[in-house]
Design an enzyme around this catalytic site. Structure first.
Site, PDB file in Angstrom:
ATOM      1  N   ASP A  18       0.640  -1.134   0.168  1.00 59.46           N
ATOM      2  CA  ASP A  18       0.024  -0.006   0.006  1.00 59.46           C
ATOM      3  C   ASP A  18       0.803   1.118  -0.103  1.00 59.46           C
ATOM      4  O   ASP A  18       0.681   2.092   0.932  1.00 59.46           O
ATOM      5  CB  ASP A  18      -1.125  -0.104   1.213  1.00 59.46           C
ATOM      6  CG  ASP A  18      -2.160  -1.309   1.191  1.00 59.46           C
ATOM      7  OD1 ASP A  18      -2.809  -0.860   0.003  1.00 59.46           O
ATOM      8  OD2 ASP A  18      -2.021  -2.148   1.752  1.00 59.46           O
ATOM      9  N   HIS A  20       0.784   3.513  -2.322  1.00 61.60           N
ATOM     10  CA  HIS A  20      -0.342   4.432  -2.934  1.00 61.60           C
ATOM     11  C   HIS A  20       0.358   5.713  -3.252  1.00 61.60           C
ATOM     12  O   HIS A  20      -0.265   6.820  -2.936  1.00 61.60           O
ATOM     13  CB  HIS A  20      -1.376   4.788  -1.697  1.00 61.60           C
ATOM     14  CG  HIS A  20      -2.428   3.629  -1.913  1.00 61.60           C
ATOM     15  ND1 HIS A  20      -3.269   3.400  -2.964  1.00 61.60           N
ATOM     16  CD2 HIS A  20      -2.758   2.747  -0.793  1.00 61.60           C
ATOM     17  CE1 HIS A  20      -3.914   2.400  -2.469  1.00 61.60           C
ATOM     18  NE2 HIS A  20      -3.644   1.912  -1.326  1.00 61.60           N
ATOM     19  N   ASN A  85      -5.447  -4.128  -6.285  1.00 62.52           N
ATOM     20  CA  ASN A  85      -6.679  -3.781  -6.853  1.00 62.52           C
ATOM     21  C   ASN A  85      -6.623  -2.248  -7.613  1.00 62.52           C
ATOM     22  O   ASN A  85      -6.887  -2.274  -8.927  1.00 62.52           O
ATOM     23  CB  ASN A  85      -7.992  -3.575  -6.082  1.00 62.52           C
ATOM     24  CG  ASN A  85      -7.844  -2.683  -4.965  1.00 62.52           C
ATOM     25  OD1 ASN A  85      -6.756  -2.430  -4.392  1.00 62.52           O
ATOM     26  ND2 ASN A  85      -9.073  -1.932  -4.780  1.00 62.52           N
ATOM     27  N   HIS A  86      -5.637  -1.423  -6.975  1.00 61.62           N
ATOM     28  CA  HIS A  86      -5.634  -0.198  -7.771  1.00 61.62           C
ATOM     29  C   HIS A  86      -4.859  -0.388  -8.802  1.00 61.62           C
ATOM     30  O   HIS A  86      -4.919   0.197 -10.092  1.00 61.62           O
ATOM     31  CB  HIS A  86      -4.835   0.621  -6.876  1.00 61.62           C
ATOM     32  CG  HIS A  86      -5.947   1.258  -5.621  1.00 61.62           C
ATOM     33  ND1 HIS A  86      -6.305   2.598  -5.922  1.00 61.62           N
ATOM     34  CD2 HIS A  86      -6.401   0.521  -4.457  1.00 61.62           C
ATOM     35  CE1 HIS A  86      -7.262   2.671  -4.816  1.00 61.62           C
ATOM     36  NE2 HIS A  86      -6.985   1.540  -3.791  1.00 61.62           N
ATOM     37  N   ARG A 137     -13.806   2.194 -13.796  1.00 64.65           N
ATOM     38  CA  ARG A 137     -14.125   2.827 -12.517  1.00 64.65           C
ATOM     39  C   ARG A 137     -12.918   3.568 -12.184  1.00 64.65           C
ATOM     40  O   ARG A 137     -13.089   4.676 -11.728  1.00 64.65           O
ATOM     41  CB  ARG A 137     -14.497   1.584 -11.611  1.00 64.65           C
ATOM     42  CG  ARG A 137     -15.617   0.922 -11.896  1.00 64.65           C
ATOM     43  CD  ARG A 137     -15.717  -0.342 -10.809  1.00 64.65           C
ATOM     44  NE  ARG A 137     -16.174   0.106  -9.448  1.00 64.65           N
ATOM     45  CZ  ARG A 137     -15.625  -0.237  -8.386  1.00 64.65           C
ATOM     46  NH1 ARG A 137     -14.561  -1.230  -8.383  1.00 64.65           N
ATOM     47  NH2 ARG A 137     -16.150   0.367  -7.387  1.00 64.65           N
TER      48      ARG A 137
END
Length: 193
Positions: A18, A20, A85-86, A137
């Site tokens: 993560d 990000h 998932n990202h 999405r």
């Protein structure tokens, strides 16, 4: 310690998840790992990245460049890059996911979630016709601006993808073609690891 044989030292396994898009935090973490562990163990470690390299933070492009350089800077380490998932959604948006083997294409997968399309503001611009659902999405513009579960504002899409677009110098919800033109070549392969 530096005179130890690498075969005599217990293997170090490090898991990092993560990131990000937070490059500075990644650099700080890496520096701490390097300074706080046995140098032989660190230089021969198995480093497993658990995915979600993009979105939310402002420097996805720098994060991916940093990660791509690790095998060159640390050739004795083993690096495993898993996709979160990202990352899957990013890959779906830029069109690097392989088509389904059943021959139905990605469009078939939209039907099950069609009731969410308007609320989530799925991407409908250039190239959406053959795009994976998660890519639509990821690249879209969510209608609801506040995520009450997280207590924070959405950053463009349900995936908070706007900072990733901006890190590549492209405005959010630009076409996948436009974002593709801004990606460094190595980033294509990285998005589907």
């Amino acid at each position: 310690m530096s005179d130890q044989n690498p075969q005599e030292v217990e293997k170090l396994v490090i898991c990092i998840g993560d990131i990000h898009g937070y490059y500075k935090k990644l650099k700080t973490l890496w520096s701490n790992l390097k300074s706080k562990t046995n140098p032989i163990q660190f230089n021969n470690a198995l480093i497993i990245f658990l995915g979600d390299y993009c979105d939310r933070g402002p420097e996805t492009k720098r994060v991916i460049k940093f990660l791509l350089r690790l095998p060159i800077k640390y050739p004795d380490q083993t690096h495993v890059f898993l996709a979160g998932n990202h990352d899957l959604a990013f890959a779906g948006f830029v069109g690097v996911l392989p088509e389904p083997l059943n021959g139905l294409g990605f469009r078939n997968g939209w039907e099950e979630y069609a009731q969410s399309e308007e609320r989530e503001g799925w991407y409908n611009g250039e190239g959406f016709e053959n795009m994976h659902l998660q890519g639509r999405r990821w690249g879209g513009k969510i209608k609801v601006k506040f995520n009450s579960v997280k207590g924070a504002h959405y950053l463009g899409s349900i995936y908070d993808a706007a900072p990733t677009f901006l890190s590549y110098g492209v405005s959010h919800a630009s076409s996948g073609v436009r974002l593709n033109g801004s990606l460094d070549w190595g980033h294509y392969g990285f998005t589907v690891k």
